[in-house]
Write an enzyme that holds these catalytic residues in place. Structure first.
Site, short mmCIF file in Angstrom:
data_model
loop_
_atom_site.label_atom_id
_atom_site.label_comp_id
_atom_site.label_asym_id
_atom_site.label_seq_id
_atom_site.Cartn_x
_atom_site.Cartn_y
_atom_site.Cartn_z
N HIS A 12 33.40 29.75 44.00
CA HIS A 12 34.84 29.72 43.70
C HIS A 12 35.67 29.17 44.87
O HIS A 12 36.54 28.33 44.68
CB HIS A 12 35.33 31.11 43.31
N CYS A 44 32.68 37.95 36.84
CA CYS A 44 33.49 38.91 36.09
C CYS A 44 33.08 38.96 34.62
O CYS A 44 33.40 39.92 33.92
CB CYS A 44 34.97 38.57 36.20
#
Ligand code: FAD
Length: 455
Positions: A12, A44
């Site tokens: 990320h 997530c």
């Protein structure tokens, strides 16, 4: 001036940095290395896929190396950075496909090597079906085991947000789930007992075996696979164990940099480390925490993306883009509890030596004349002397989630506002959505002694 940027780690934070670097400056030379074979995997979504909400784990990617190459980056996957000589500005890299080693040089280094799940010493840790939860590869294993009928019982070790989400997901798949933690409460770092008591009750009434204040001492197995978890509070059946006890920053490659005791690299508002021309991002970085007024480690994707944008902008000379502070804003949605917090819980604030007071308020989300409403709770943690807000927690129980109000409380913490300043925020009132004294304002009024709105 020639400016070659090398990015170590392309998840990320690295992806965010590369996209920003080359969008702002398409001519820049950007070279990136990652030891994994995929990028931008959204961890997530692992529990959501295990539980069956997300149907296809491949939907949890939002970029690939080709999309970064299309911007102009040279991205080498399956390439492990072995060492970094920050005096010579040189890296040693191993191509994991060919086994060959080679070197590269940089003018600016973006270090985005992230974190790895904490391992703890324990007897029989090499038994089969003892897993961790971080990568796409882990997700594939965890999903496969969720659909394996021979796995009847699951023990999740660590009742942080990842552990609780996995406990719920395996419970939804019909497994007998035991959630074990050394602490006396679940998610203790983010939420106080006003929120965790209810969450724990809801978990237990759903059928989760909650074992708190217990240390895992040993695993026991049969035919090479784990079968039992032995703890200081009893033994528990487990055909599958998932260890979720936190993350450690991968920062061994920068031994000379200034770090926190856990190894996180201390950065300034431009994401610069103490080593010239080396920027640290995401899960490698310790950022100034506005509530604590010192650097802290908060490993979240939100910070990974922001730090990527900041470092890239700084390298491209867009110096106004800075990250002055974080507040550690987070949320969890499990067992009918939608919770969000920012800054410090009361417990964390006291542990940090802050002299704080709190105000906890529960109300209907909108006027009773609207016939239906959600229950909403808010806890504010503030400095006794100055009324500076240092933490906030919201619990939302009903059809609609009111957790996003946490955003303006996070900003209040980052801007070091007091309760009195926060009370004057120009919020709206509309019966469809809220009360004239909304649950946050009510908590502030209660804190300053104007609690006449309380029934
Ligand atoms: C199960 C799970 C759920 C999560 N849920 C949320 C959530 O809901 N909200 C949220 O904000 N955050 C969440 N997070 C946290 C979030 O995923 C991390 O904060 C984020 O991944 C950090 O991104 P990063 O790029 O800094 O580091 P990482 O994701 O750790 O990526 C680091 C990259 O560096 C590479 N690398 C490491 N060392 C080397 C080396 N020596 N050479 C080459 N490459 C190297 C790795 O292969 C990896 O690709 C969750 C995390 C997990 C595991």
């Amino acid at each position: 001036m020639k400016n070659k940027v090398v990015v170590v780690g392309v998840n990320h934070a690295g992806t965010s940095a590369i996209r920003t670097l080359l969008t702002q400056n398409p001519e820049l030379e950007v070279v990136a290395y990652d030891r994994n074979d995929n990028i931008s995997f959204l961890g997530c979504g692992i529990a959501l896929t295990v539980g069956g909400v997300v149907k296809n784990v491949n939907d949890l990617f939002y970029a690939d190396c080709h999309s970064l190459e299309a911007l102009g980056a040279k991205v080498s996957m399956n390439c492990d950075v072995l060492s970094i000589d920050t005096d010579q500005k040189m890296l040693r890299i191993k191509d994991l496909n060919s086994g060959k080693e080679f070197t590269d040089t940089y003018d600016k280094l973006i270090y985005a090597a992230g974190s790895w799940p904490v391992n703890f010493p324990i007897k029989n840790k090499d038994l089969g079906n003892i897993e961790i939860c971080k990568l796409f590869q882990h997700a594939e294993t965890l999903i496969e085991k969720a659909n394996d009928d021979t796995i009847k019982s699951v023990a999740v070790i660590g009742a942080g947000y990842i552990g609780i989400e996995l406990a719920e997901a395996y419970h939804q798949k019909g497994k007998k789930v035991t959630l074990i933690d050394m602490q006396e409460r679940v998610v203790p770092a983010y939420f106080d007992a006003e929120f965790t008591d209810r969450l724990q009750q809801d978990m237990v009434s759903e059928g989760i075996e909650l074992v708190l204040g217990a240390k895992v001492t040993e695993y026991q197995g049969k035919d090479g696979n784990v079968k039992k978890v032995i703890t200081t509070k009893g033994d528990f059946d487990a055909d599958l164990v998932i260890q979720c006890v936190g993350f450690k920053p991968n920062t061994e490659l920068l031994p000379k940099a200034e770090k926190l005791p856990n190894g996180a690299l201390i950065v300034n508002s431009a994401m610069q480390t103490s080593i010239p021309d080396v920027y640290a991002l995401g899960d490698t970085a310790a950022i100034y925490h506005a509530a604590l007024k010192r650097h802290a480690y908060v490993a979240l994707a939100t910070n990974a993306v922001k730090t990527g944008i900041v470092a890239a902008s700084q390298i491209n000379g867009v110096e106004a883009v800075k990250l002055e502070s974080i507040a550690g804003t987070n949320a969890i949605c499990v067992f009918g509890n939608s919770l969000a917090s920012t800054g410090l819980s009361e417990e964390a604030a006291r542990q940090a030596g802050l002299k704080v007071k709190t105000s906890f308020f529960t109300d209907n989300s909108r006027p009773e004349f609207m016939q239906t409403a959600d229950k909403v709770s808010c806890k504010l943690v503030f400095e006794e002397d100055t009324l500076r807000l240092v933490g906030a927690q919201i619990g939302s129980y009903g059809e609609q989630s009111h957790t996003e109000c946490i955003y303006y409380l996070a900003l209040a913490i980052q801007k070091e506002l007091s309760l009195l300043e926060l009370a004057m925020t120009d919020v709206y009132f509309l019966p469809h959505f809220n009360k004239p004294f909304n649950f946050i304002l009510s908590a502030i009024m209660q804190a300053v002694g104007l609690d006449y709105i309380k029934k």
